[in-house]
Design a protein around this motif. Structure first.
Motif, PDB file in Angstrom:
ATOM      1  N   ASN A  31      28.377 -14.563  21.672  1.00 14.14           N
ATOM      2  CA  ASN A  31      29.517 -15.250  22.271  1.00 14.14           C
ATOM      3  C   ASN A  31      29.222 -16.738  22.454  1.00 14.14           C
ATOM      4  N   THR A  32      28.016 -17.026  22.970  1.00 14.68           N
ATOM      5  CA  THR A  32      27.623 -18.417  23.211  1.00 14.68           C
ATOM      6  C   THR A  32      27.567 -19.204  21.907  1.00 14.68           C
ATOM      7  N   ILE A  33      26.935 -18.599  20.905  1.00 19.10           N
ATOM      8  CA  ILE A  33      26.797 -19.290  19.619  1.00 19.10           C
ATOM      9  C   ILE A  33      28.170 -19.557  19.014  1.00 19.10           C
ATOM     10  N   ASN A  34      29.032 -18.546  19.082  1.00 21.98           N
ATOM     11  CA  ASN A  34      30.387 -18.695  18.556  1.00 21.98           C
ATOM     12  C   ASN A  34      31.135 -19.850  19.200  1.00 21.98           C
ATOM     13  N   SER A  35      31.071 -19.907  20.531  1.00 22.81           N
ATOM     14  CA  SER A  35      31.840 -20.943  21.218  1.00 22.81           C
ATOM     15  C   SER A  35      31.233 -22.319  20.952  1.00 22.81           C
ATOM     16  N   THR A  36      29.912 -22.375  20.807  1.00 18.63           N
ATOM     17  CA  THR A  36      29.281 -23.656  20.493  1.00 18.63           C
ATOM     18  C   THR A  36      29.724 -24.155  19.120  1.00 18.63           C
ATOM     19  N   LEU A  37      29.768 -23.232  18.153  1.00 17.71           N
ATOM     20  CA  LEU A  37      30.210 -23.605  16.809  1.00 17.71           C
ATOM     21  C   LEU A  37      31.639 -24.108  16.828  1.00 17.71           C
ATOM     22  N   ASN A  38      32.456 -23.425  17.626  1.00 21.85           N
ATOM     23  CA  ASN A  38      33.859 -23.789  17.772  1.00 21.85           C
ATOM     24  C   ASN A  38      34.007 -25.211  18.321  1.00 21.85           C
ATOM     25  N   ILE A  39      33.246 -25.490  19.390  1.00 17.19           N
ATOM     26  CA  ILE A  39      33.274 -26.815  20.017  1.00 17.19           C
ATOM     27  C   ILE A  39      32.810 -27.875  19.014  1.00 17.19           C
ATOM     28  N   GLU A  40      31.746 -27.522  18.282  1.00 14.98           N
ATOM     29  CA  GLU A  40      31.202 -28.463  17.307  1.00 14.98           C
ATOM     30  C   GLU A  40      32.258 -28.836  16.270  1.00 14.98           C
ATOM     31  N   SER A  41      32.966 -27.816  15.787  1.00 15.14           N
ATOM     32  CA  SER A  41      33.984 -28.053  14.769  1.00 15.14           C
ATOM     33  C   SER A  41      35.123 -28.912  15.323  1.00 15.14           C
ATOM     34  N   ASP A  42      35.554 -28.616  16.555  1.00 16.64           N
ATOM     35  CA  ASP A  42      36.625 -29.402  17.180  1.00 16.64           C
ATOM     36  C   ASP A  42      36.228 -30.872  17.303  1.00 16.64           C
ATOM     37  N   LEU A  43      35.005 -31.091  17.795  1.00 14.37           N
ATOM     38  CA  LEU A  43      34.557 -32.470  18.010  1.00 14.37           C
ATOM     39  C   LEU A  43      34.369 -33.198  16.684  1.00 14.37           C
ATOM     40  N   ASN A  44      33.887 -32.463  15.686  1.00 12.27           N
ATOM     41  CA  ASN A  44      33.724 -33.040  14.356  1.00 12.27           C
ATOM     42  C   ASN A  44      35.046 -33.575  13.824  1.00 12.27           C
ATOM     43  N   HIS A  45      36.098 -32.766  13.977  1.00 12.88           N
ATOM     44  CA  HIS A  45      37.397 -33.174  13.463  1.00 12.88           C
ATOM     45  C   HIS A  45      37.995 -34.293  14.301  1.00 12.88           C
ATOM     46  N   ARG A  46      37.685 -34.287  15.587  1.00 14.11           N
ATOM     47  CA  ARG A  46      38.130 -35.387  16.450  1.00 14.11           C
ATOM     48  C   ARG A  46      37.480 -36.689  15.983  1.00 14.11           C
ATOM     49  N   LEU A  47      36.201 -36.613  15.608  1.00 15.58           N
ATOM     50  CA  LEU A  47      35.494 -37.814  15.145  1.00 15.58           C
ATOM     51  C   LEU A  47      36.102 -38.348  13.846  1.00 15.58           C
ATOM     52  N   ILE A  48      36.447 -37.422  12.948  1.00 15.85           N
ATOM     53  CA  ILE A  48      37.079 -37.837  11.686  1.00 15.85           C
ATOM     54  C   ILE A  48      38.396 -38.549  11.990  1.00 15.85           C
ATOM     55  N   LEU A  49      39.179 -37.930  12.878  1.00 13.44           N
ATOM     56  CA  LEU A  49      40.471 -38.502  13.264  1.00 13.44           C
ATOM     57  C   LEU A  49      40.295 -39.907  13.843  1.00 13.44           C
ATOM     58  N   ASP A  50      39.331 -40.048  14.761  1.00  9.60           N
ATOM     59  CA  ASP A  50      39.062 -41.347  15.391  1.00  9.60           C
ATOM     60  C   ASP A  50      38.637 -42.378  14.356  1.00  9.60           C
ATOM     61  N   ASN A  51      37.789 -41.935  13.448  1.00 12.68           N
ATOM     62  CA  ASN A  51      37.269 -42.827  12.425  1.00 12.68           C
ATOM     63  C   ASN A  51      38.397 -43.373  11.543  1.00 12.68           C
ATOM     64  N   VAL A  52      39.282 -42.478  11.082  1.00 14.70           N
ATOM     65  CA  VAL A  52      40.393 -42.902  10.228  1.00 14.70           C
ATOM     66  C   VAL A  52      41.333 -43.818  11.004  1.00 14.70           C
ATOM     67  N   ALA A  53      41.616 -43.457  12.240  1.00 16.70           N
ATOM     68  CA  ALA A  53      42.510 -44.273  13.066  1.00 16.70           C
ATOM     69  C   ALA A  53      41.923 -45.674  13.265  1.00 16.70           C
ATOM     70  N   ASN A  54      40.614 -45.727  13.496  1.00 18.00           N
ATOM     71  CA  ASN A  54      39.942 -47.015  13.662  1.00 18.00           C
ATOM     72  C   ASN A  54      40.063 -47.859  12.411  1.00 18.00           C
ATOM     73  N   THR A  55      39.836 -47.217  11.254  1.00 20.50           N
ATOM     74  CA  THR A  55      39.916 -47.942   9.996  1.00 20.50           C
ATOM     75  C   THR A  55      41.317 -48.506   9.789  1.00 20.50           C
TER      76      THR A  55
END
Lengths: 131, 166
Positions: A31-55
């Motif tokens: 359960n812990t590993i699953n939720s960590t992976l989930n959080i990681e994926s969410d934050l990863n996509h947030r970073l991509i979004l921020d990066n494109v918006a910044n550009t």
């Protein structure tokens, strides 16, 4: 010990206890590993979004005909970035997030996909063109 | 005393082990329920973390996103939610489910000035993830409803109180 290759009862007993404890923790850790992976994926996509918006903001704050190349990273999810007026959204696997890009005036609604290279340009009309 | 080197435990040892096993069997009910609470607390913290991270990434399921977008919520911009404490109270024996009732309460803090509706929304998400984590950990997802409210384990029934913003 009579050296006949048998493991002792005590060893079996402790092994048994360890197994019980491990079985109890197994579901929890899964359960812990699953939720960590989930959080990681969410934050990863947030970073991509921020990066494109910044550009896009960066290009917009420069003068006319300024342009910049941007390569969208490939993740394990198939995401779509969409630029509308004043708003950049990301969507994947039934999840969605947005980033406000104020004062940005694109020619139309642009969709961007992972792995592609895009040129973001500020035209002489002061609008944003993505190709 | 000379051991015979035949791999046998002494009678005294067997006696001791026997007594220990009897004590262990007597206390196993108590140990099991305590262990269950410890697991529940760990699972709850895990779930709370999960729930509060949604506010940091501000990436939500599509229908939630649409709802927030319509209401013009500020939670669509990433904000930091700090978890101050996760605690539980034993509410006593619940005769309906014949289990002890445990209520979790989360104390959180956010530096952003959000409306009450938005705080409620974040709080509900934290509580939902808390209960979900419990249900997954105790493998009782089938026994509960869609909102995982209440969640069951072998000895307990879990609910959540509204998140307290401090």
């Amino acid at each position: 010990m009579d050296n006949q290759g048998f493991i002792s009862v005590e060893f079996l007993f402790s092994l048994f206890i360890i197994l019980i404890v491990a079985a109890g923790l197994l579901v929890y850790s899964q359960n812990t590993i699953n939720s960590t992976l989930n959080i990681e994926s969410d934050l990863n996509h947030r970073l991509i979004l921020d990066n494109v918006a910044n550009t896009i903001n960066q290009v917009d704050s420069q003068g006319e005909f300024y342009s910049k190349y941007l390569k969208l990273p490939v993740t394990d999810k198939n995401y779509v970035l969409k630029l509308e007026k004043n708003k950049l959204t990301i969507e994947y696997e039934n999840k969605k997030g947005e980033m406000i890009v104020p004062f940005i005036d694109p020619y139309s609604t642009y969709k961007m996909y992972p792995g592609h290279i895009y040129e973001i340009e500020k035209t002489h009309e002061g609008k944003i063109l993505i190709k | 005393m000379k051991l015979e080197n035949k791999g046998q435990a002494s009678a005294e040892y067997l006696l001791l082990a026997g007594v220990l096993i009897v004590i262990l069997m007597l206390s196993i009910v108590f140990i099991a329920s305590q262990n269950e609470l410890t697991m529940a607390m760990a699972a709850a913290r895990n779930g709370v973390n999960d729930g509060s991270m949604y506010a940091s990434s501000a990436i939500y399921p599509s229908d939630t996103y649409n709802e927030y977008s319509r209401a013009n919520y500020e939670v669509l911009i990433p904000s930091s939610v700090e978890i101050i404490n996760v605690s539980y109270v034993n509410m006593g024996y619940d005769s309906n489910f014949e289990k002890e009732k445990i209520q979790f309460k989360v104390y959180a803090h956010t530096s952003k000035d959000l409306s009450k509706k938005e705080l409620d929304s974040i709080g509900d998400r934290i509580n939902y993830n808390l209960r979900k984590s419990l249900a997954v950990t105790f493998e009782t997802t089938k026994a509960t409803n869609k909102l995982y409210n209440p969640v069951f384990s072998n000895h307990y029934i879990f609910t959540t109180a509204n998140v307290k913003w401090v």
